[in-house]
Write a protein that holds these residues in place. Structure first.
Motif, PDB file in Angstrom:
ATOM      1  N   GLU A   1       0.827  -1.215   0.000  1.00 36.87           N
ATOM      2  CA  GLU A   1       0.000   0.000   0.000  1.00 36.87           C
ATOM      3  C   GLU A   1       0.858   1.261   0.000  1.00 36.87           C
ATOM      4  O   GLU A   1       0.530   2.239  -0.675  1.00 36.87           O
ATOM      5  CB  GLU A   1      -0.953   0.008   1.186  1.00 36.87           C
ATOM      6  CG  GLU A   1      -2.148  -0.889   0.985  1.00 36.87           C
ATOM      7  CD  GLU A   1      -3.283  -0.585   1.936  1.00 36.87           C
ATOM      8  OE1 GLU A   1      -3.552   0.612   2.198  1.00 36.87           O
ATOM      9  OE2 GLU A   1      -3.901  -1.541   2.418  1.00 36.87           O
TER      10      GLU A   1
ATOM     11  N   ALA B   1      -0.756  10.627   5.420  1.00 39.45           N
ATOM     12  CA  ALA B   1      -0.932   9.622   4.369  1.00 39.45           C
ATOM     13  C   ALA B   1      -0.391   8.268   4.819  1.00 39.45           C
ATOM     14  O   ALA B   1      -1.009   7.231   4.565  1.00 39.45           O
ATOM     15  CB  ALA B   1      -0.246  10.076   3.084  1.00 39.45           C
TER      16      ALA B   1
ATOM     17  N   THR C   1      -2.702   4.552   6.085  1.00 40.10           N
ATOM     18  CA  THR C   1      -2.509   3.304   5.355  1.00 40.10           C
ATOM     19  C   THR C   1      -3.051   2.156   6.200  1.00 40.10           C
ATOM     20  O   THR C   1      -2.769   2.063   7.398  1.00 40.10           O
ATOM     21  CB  THR C   1      -1.014   3.084   5.055  1.00 40.10           C
ATOM     22  OG1 THR C   1      -0.524   4.199   4.319  1.00 40.10           O
ATOM     23  CG2 THR C   1      -0.787   1.816   4.276  1.00 40.10           C
TER      24      THR C   1
ATOM     25  N   HIS D   1       2.163   1.744  -3.403  1.00 43.31           N
ATOM     26  CA  HIS D   1       1.066   2.197  -4.258  1.00 43.31           C
ATOM     27  C   HIS D   1       0.830   3.702  -4.081  1.00 43.31           C
ATOM     28  O   HIS D   1       0.437   4.386  -5.025  1.00 43.31           O
ATOM     29  CB  HIS D   1      -0.208   1.410  -3.943  1.00 43.31           C
ATOM     30  CG  HIS D   1      -1.375   1.774  -4.804  1.00 43.31           C
ATOM     31  ND1 HIS D   1      -1.432   1.428  -6.133  1.00 43.31           N
ATOM     32  CD2 HIS D   1      -2.503   2.463  -4.523  1.00 43.31           C
ATOM     33  CE1 HIS D   1      -2.566   1.892  -6.636  1.00 43.31           C
ATOM     34  NE2 HIS D   1      -3.235   2.513  -5.681  1.00 43.31           N
ATOM     35  N   LYS D   2       1.086   4.208  -2.878  1.00 45.23           N
ATOM     36  CA  LYS D   2       0.958   5.648  -2.602  1.00 45.23           C
ATOM     37  C   LYS D   2       2.220   6.412  -3.004  1.00 45.23           C
ATOM     38  O   LYS D   2       2.368   7.582  -2.679  1.00 45.23           O
ATOM     39  CB  LYS D   2       0.679   5.879  -1.116  1.00 45.23           C
ATOM     40  CG  LYS D   2      -0.677   5.403  -0.661  1.00 45.23           C
ATOM     41  CD  LYS D   2      -0.874   5.698   0.816  1.00 45.23           C
ATOM     42  CE  LYS D   2      -2.259   5.270   1.279  1.00 45.23           C
ATOM     43  NZ  LYS D   2      -2.492   5.634   2.692  1.00 45.23           N
TER      44      LYS D   2
END
Length: 160
Positions: A39, A87, A91, A42-43
């Motif tokens: 994840e 952010a 997650t 992916h960010k």
């Protein structure tokens, strides 16, 4: 004043804190390290999860699996801006940053590179009996020549 405002206030008083990109340790839910890694990547964050290969025995088979060297933790490289921190914390599977008041403490690039060297070379590591917790150590010879660190603890399970 909330705890979050206090933490941001403490960070704001540190010169250059929000400008520099640094490594931070992140605590995850148990057995969520690989999911969190995917994840974060992916960010578009640079993340590092050191894994080692081990053989596990089940009643009907044996299998080699990759397990985290530091269960429940991984490393992420970010600038310490509030947007980046939020952010990462949003997650799925991330619990907090490792450090006082869950703010996180930057980790030196050399420390991460030392761990990478151990993982990349597939080195078998085991402490020697004359070493004690707190001793400074430096590896001499072999693929990890020059890697330095502090011995934190000697566990019976031969973990690093």
């Amino acid at each position: 004043m909330s705890l979050a405002q206090l933490n941001v206030g403490l960070l704001a008083k540190t010169p250059g804190y929000f400008d520099e990109e640094s490594w931070y340790a992140v605590r995850t839910r148990p057995r969520f390290e690989k999911k969190v890694l995917v994840e974060l990547k992916h960010k578009s964050f640079e993340a590092f999860l050191p894994l080692s290969t081990t053989t596990r025995q089940w009643s009907d088979r044996q299998a080699k699996i990759r397990v985290p060297i530091f269960p429940g933790y991984l490393f992420v490289r970010i600038t310490a801006s509030l947007a980046n921190r939020v952010a990462v914390l949003r997650t799925n599977g991330v619990l907090n940053f490792v450090g006082p008041r869950d703010v996180g403490v930057p980790i030196a690039d050399e420390e991460i590179e030392s761990v990478r060297a151990i993982v990349d070379n597939g080195a078998v590591f085991q402490p020697y009996p004359y070493l004690h917790a707190g001793d400074k150590v430096c590896i001499r010879g072999g693929p990890l020549d020059g890697v330095t660190g502090t011995l934190e603890a000697i566990n019976g399970d031969k973990s690093l």
